[in-house]
Scaffold this motif. Sequence first.
Motif, PDB file in Angstrom:
ATOM      1  N   PHE A 161      11.204  -9.426 -12.131  1.00  0.00           N
ATOM      2  CA  PHE A 161      11.614  -8.500 -11.074  1.00  0.00           C
ATOM      3  C   PHE A 161      11.374  -7.058 -11.496  1.00  0.00           C
ATOM      4  CE2 PHE A 161      15.151  -5.952  -9.184  1.00  0.00           C
ATOM      5  CZ  PHE A 161      14.715  -5.996  -7.873  1.00  0.00           C
ATOM      6  N   ILE A 164       7.717  -6.118 -11.545  1.00  0.00           N
ATOM      7  CA  ILE A 164       7.153  -5.898 -10.208  1.00  0.00           C
ATOM      8  C   ILE A 164       7.550  -4.522  -9.678  1.00  0.00           C
ATOM      9  CG2 ILE A 164       7.352  -6.620  -7.793  1.00  0.00           C
ATOM     10  CD1 ILE A 164       7.507  -9.501  -8.841  1.00  0.00           C
ATOM     11  N   ILE A 165       8.813  -4.160  -9.865  1.00  0.00           N
ATOM     12  CA  ILE A 165       9.271  -2.870  -9.344  1.00  0.00           C
ATOM     13  C   ILE A 165       8.649  -1.725 -10.138  1.00  0.00           C
ATOM     14  CG2 ILE A 165      11.304  -1.443  -8.861  1.00  0.00           C
ATOM     15  CD1 ILE A 165      11.355  -3.904  -7.219  1.00  0.00           C
ATOM     16  N   ILE A 179      -3.601   2.527  -0.893  1.00  0.00           N
ATOM     17  CA  ILE A 179      -2.749   1.377  -0.595  1.00  0.00           C
ATOM     18  C   ILE A 179      -1.895   1.650   0.641  1.00  0.00           C
ATOM     19  CG2 ILE A 179      -0.690   0.167  -1.414  1.00  0.00           C
ATOM     20  CD1 ILE A 179      -1.926   0.183  -4.199  1.00  0.00           C
ATOM     21  N   LEU A 182      -3.613   1.960   4.001  1.00  0.00           N
ATOM     22  CA  LEU A 182      -3.818   0.618   4.568  1.00  0.00           C
ATOM     23  C   LEU A 182      -2.535   0.106   5.220  1.00  0.00           C
ATOM     24  CD1 LEU A 182      -5.864  -1.530   2.031  1.00  0.00           C
ATOM     25  CD2 LEU A 182      -6.338  -1.256   4.450  1.00  0.00           C
ATOM     26  N   VAL A 183      -1.416   0.301   4.524  1.00  0.00           N
ATOM     27  CA  VAL A 183      -0.135  -0.178   5.047  1.00  0.00           C
ATOM     28  C   VAL A 183       0.181   0.478   6.389  1.00  0.00           C
ATOM     29  CG1 VAL A 183       2.364  -0.119   4.675  1.00  0.00           C
ATOM     30  CG2 VAL A 183       0.849  -0.762   2.807  1.00  0.00           C
ATOM     31  N   TRP A 369       8.332   4.001  -3.474  1.00  0.00           N
ATOM     32  CA  TRP A 369       7.727   2.763  -3.951  1.00  0.00           C
ATOM     33  C   TRP A 369       7.269   2.939  -5.400  1.00  0.00           C
ATOM     34  CZ3 TRP A 369       2.336   1.683  -4.935  1.00  0.00           C
ATOM     35  CH2 TRP A 369       2.046   0.327  -5.077  1.00  0.00           C
TER      36      TRP A 369
ATOM     37  N   VAL B  35      13.136  -7.755  -1.869  1.00  0.00           N
ATOM     38  CA  VAL B  35      12.713  -6.498  -2.499  1.00  0.00           C
ATOM     39  C   VAL B  35      11.409  -6.703  -3.263  1.00  0.00           C
ATOM     40  CG1 VAL B  35      13.297  -4.799  -4.257  1.00  0.00           C
ATOM     41  CG2 VAL B  35      15.033  -5.538  -2.631  1.00  0.00           C
ATOM     42  N   GLY B  36      11.356  -7.788  -4.029  1.00  0.00           N
ATOM     43  CA  GLY B  36      10.151  -8.068  -4.806  1.00  0.00           C
ATOM     44  C   GLY B  36       8.929  -8.206  -3.908  1.00  0.00           C
ATOM     45  N   TRP B  39       7.811  -4.903  -2.583  1.00  0.00           N
ATOM     46  CA  TRP B  39       7.135  -4.089  -3.598  1.00  0.00           C
ATOM     47  C   TRP B  39       5.725  -4.597  -3.906  1.00  0.00           C
ATOM     48  CZ3 TRP B  39      11.169  -1.325  -2.760  1.00  0.00           C
ATOM     49  CH2 TRP B  39      11.277  -0.078  -3.350  1.00  0.00           C
ATOM     50  N   LEU B  40       5.529  -5.913  -3.714  1.00  0.00           N
ATOM     51  CA  LEU B  40       4.223  -6.487  -4.049  1.00  0.00           C
ATOM     52  C   LEU B  40       3.215  -6.345  -2.919  1.00  0.00           C
ATOM     53  CD1 LEU B  40       4.722  -9.798  -6.017  1.00  0.00           C
ATOM     54  CD2 LEU B  40       3.537  -7.737  -6.728  1.00  0.00           C
ATOM     55  N   ILE B  41       3.711  -6.419  -1.673  1.00  0.00           N
ATOM     56  CA  ILE B  41       2.799  -6.519  -0.535  1.00  0.00           C
ATOM     57  C   ILE B  41       1.769  -5.384  -0.456  1.00  0.00           C
ATOM     58  CG2 ILE B  41       2.826  -6.133   1.974  1.00  0.00           C
ATOM     59  CD1 ILE B  41       4.693  -8.391   2.257  1.00  0.00           C
ATOM     60  N   PRO B  42       2.162  -4.110  -0.654  1.00  0.00           N
ATOM     61  CA  PRO B  42       1.146  -3.068  -0.522  1.00  0.00           C
ATOM     62  C   PRO B  42      -0.037  -3.270  -1.465  1.00  0.00           C
ATOM     63  CG  PRO B  42       3.319  -2.091  -0.530  1.00  0.00           C
ATOM     64  CD  PRO B  42       3.501  -3.535  -0.874  1.00  0.00           C
ATOM     65  N   THR B  43       0.243  -3.590  -2.738  1.00  0.00           N
ATOM     66  CA  THR B  43      -0.843  -3.787  -3.694  1.00  0.00           C
ATOM     67  C   THR B  43      -1.649  -5.029  -3.340  1.00  0.00           C
ATOM     68  OG1 THR B  43       0.770  -2.982  -5.279  1.00  0.00           O
ATOM     69  CG2 THR B  43      -1.357  -3.628  -6.139  1.00  0.00           C
ATOM     70  N   LEU B  46      -4.160  -4.251  -0.702  1.00  0.00           N
ATOM     71  CA  LEU B  46      -5.367  -3.587  -1.199  1.00  0.00           C
ATOM     72  C   LEU B  46      -6.261  -4.587  -1.919  1.00  0.00           C
ATOM     73  CD1 LEU B  46      -6.844  -0.851  -1.771  1.00  0.00           C
ATOM     74  CD2 LEU B  46      -5.815  -1.004  -4.024  1.00  0.00           C
ATOM     75  N   TRP B  62      -5.402  -8.177   6.616  1.00  0.00           N
ATOM     76  CA  TRP B  62      -5.795  -8.865   5.383  1.00  0.00           C
ATOM     77  C   TRP B  62      -5.086 -10.204   5.246  1.00  0.00           C
ATOM     78  CZ3 TRP B  62      -1.442  -9.635   2.577  1.00  0.00           C
ATOM     79  CH2 TRP B  62      -0.404  -8.707   2.719  1.00  0.00           C
ATOM     80  N   TRP B  63      -3.924 -10.315   5.954  1.00  0.00           N
ATOM     81  CA  TRP B  63      -3.151 -11.557   5.821  1.00  0.00           C
ATOM     82  C   TRP B  63      -3.840 -12.733   6.507  1.00  0.00           C
ATOM     83  CZ3 TRP B  63      -1.651  -6.947   7.897  1.00  0.00           C
ATOM     84  CH2 TRP B  63      -1.664  -6.862   9.288  1.00  0.00           C
TER      85      TRP B  63
END
Lengths: 498, 295
Positions: A161, A164-165, A179, A182-183, A369, B35-36, B39-43, B46, B62-63
Amino acid sequence: MDDSLSETPAAGEDPAAGPPAASEDLAAGPAPAAVPAPVPAPIPVPASGLPAGPHPLAGHGGPSPLRIPVHVRAGFLIPAALILLAIIIYPAVDSVWLSLHNHDGSKWVGLSNYKTLFTDQATLKALKNNVIWVVCAPTIACALGLMFALLSEKIRWSTAFKAIIFMPMAISFLAAGVIFELVYQQDPHQGVANAVAVGVHDTFAPSSKYPGAHPRPDHAKPASGGSFTSVDTYTAGSIANVPLVGIQAAKLPGKAAQAAAPAAAPAADQIEGTVWLDIIYGGGGKPNQLDPGKKGMPGISVKAIDTATGKSAGSASAHNDGTFTIKGLKPGVKYALEIPGSNFAEPYRGIQWLGPSLVTPAIIASYLWIWAGFAMVLIAAGLASIPRELQEAARVDGANERQIFWRITVPLLAPVLLVVLVTQIINVLKVFDLVYVIAPGSTLPDANVLAVHMWSVSFGGAQDQGLGSAIGVFLYVLVLPAMYFNIRRLRNEKKEGR
Amino acid sequence: MSVTRPVAVPGRVPLGTRVAKRLTGGALYIIVLVVGVIWLIPTLGLFISSFRKASDITGSGWWTVFTHPAQLTFKDYTDIFSNKGIIQSLWNTVLITVPATALVVFLGALAAYAFAWIDFRGRDWLFVVVVGLMVVPIQVALLPVASLYGKLHIFGTILGVVMFHVGFGLPFAIYLLRNFFAAIPRELLEATRMEGGSEWTIFRKVIVPLGLPAIASLAIFQFLWVWNDLLVALVFSNAKTQPLTVALQSNMRQFGSNIDILAPGAFLSLSVPLIVFFAFQRYFVQGLMAGSVKG
């Protein structure tokens, strides 16, 4: 993978006490060359305000000087000193000088650049945004960091965890910019933020199937909210035809069937009718007629409005062949048909994340983030250093978890939280890359901050050295309190150490 | 009969509390999971986008690769590796980062040694100055250094970019290393002196080997700082000497049409720091933590 993120110092060991621990290890090392590999490097900053372990200088009386010839001393110091002079010290002084001159440095203008700083609209906007940044970003980063640190204390795979953070800390702001660009893409089929927004929106308020469809103008007049009201009126027991145009036949849902007239004559308290798309793909047919090839528009809702009172007396929704039946009407009353605007609403397109009003919060979110992990690691180290006995003692005395958190944990964490806050404030004052990269050209003025404005004023076209230097000097003045904070902390460390 | 009465075992939590704990434990894991994922989804977005054609990226999310994996392709990467400008800028990044890191570590270590173990007048006062310099915003130096470089004819050169990074890297380097070096036991230095070793020998044979953990933290921190920099290079480099960040940045304004360069380029740019992160996590975290004082 190294596990330093999961490392919790042993009880009573200060997380910042890298140096003392290290020095013990070093002293034990048999030969200088054989340094034990996993010696923790010093973390001079993070938790220095906590009940500190001995300072590195303690224990062996501090580095008392050795007698060394002048040229040797100079050899160690001078290269660094020269570069510091040329790249930081002289430029910082020169900036003050330049800020008192006009755009190309040819004329003395006194404080007028500083006056511009506080009167020019574009600069004021940047200043205002900087205030928003400074107020929001550090506190939210701190709160998130505290939350994540507490969470990670309670779960089993906290290493994963935390990794990842913390990972975004390794990424350049430019990559983070790509990044998040794109979001934040506007099209919900590209940007994940809007895909989620649309998904949530459509769950609670399904979008219409027939955007843009409408009756012919001679049949109905537009009413408020995109609704249409029929020109003709109907009494109960009659049949109403509702031909619509304005969308392509290909856009109709698959279940739409050949439009048909109502099968049976309407009862005395009913109005029956058909809603159909009055176009045949490829041409043909006559307007207002249920020709073969024309399809019903299932799902369109039709309301009967009492023309005397203006109130709705009943409604119905069209079947696959377009037929509908409005029931429960009174005989003799004249009704107009209304097709509510919700039938034709444009689908929800999501939020304009990078539009003028949301661009700054959106960029701050990307900042969080990146930096929440930083706050989390610092605060987790601070948490680990709080003696368990204190919390246990409070628990024995009957304190509940909330009291323990607010009266024991938070006060003991205060020094760490302060370090995180100060660091973040310095960072945020100078934020450049994220804003410069993420904000689209059209909303860059709305997202502007001082560091970006300084760049655009000095190098991005205006070439105004005077104003650019004034902004630089102003930023410098803003971080001076942080400089004082650092120096005072250094002094305290020394005092504690010796 | 009293034997059969349930006796409260010390330390045993009542059932109600246990159930409540289990429930909050479940909620905890759900929060952590959410939360995890956030935090992972944006990367992840890409990463996946960099393996899709530009027309796919602008056409669908992209999904959709999870349902239509056929759209994955290496084309963007083969394109970017045959793009001379991008490759040149990647090379420039290396040419800037390596010397800027090596110089900061070397010069910083020299000065830190002096601050830790050599007595000279005004030493403490000078160290305070160094600590003060750590938070100076680079904005305050951009214009004067630009005109200085103009006079020295190094504006737009890699040397200029490197020297600026060295200047702004040194205060933190000195601060970090001095604190660590000062903790090295004095006897070790004196022993070397007894054997007739010069200051340079002490530095090389005692300080550097013993200070290696701190030097590693500093090197990683500085490496990432320079590798990830945009602003300094934006000001001091030109079209021939610009690093990857600047080259990519110039494509940002037409985001949609340049996405086939931006996605793999950005991933290329962040992959090196990520490798460093996972390989040297301990030093990385410590370097960043220590660097929190740096502005």
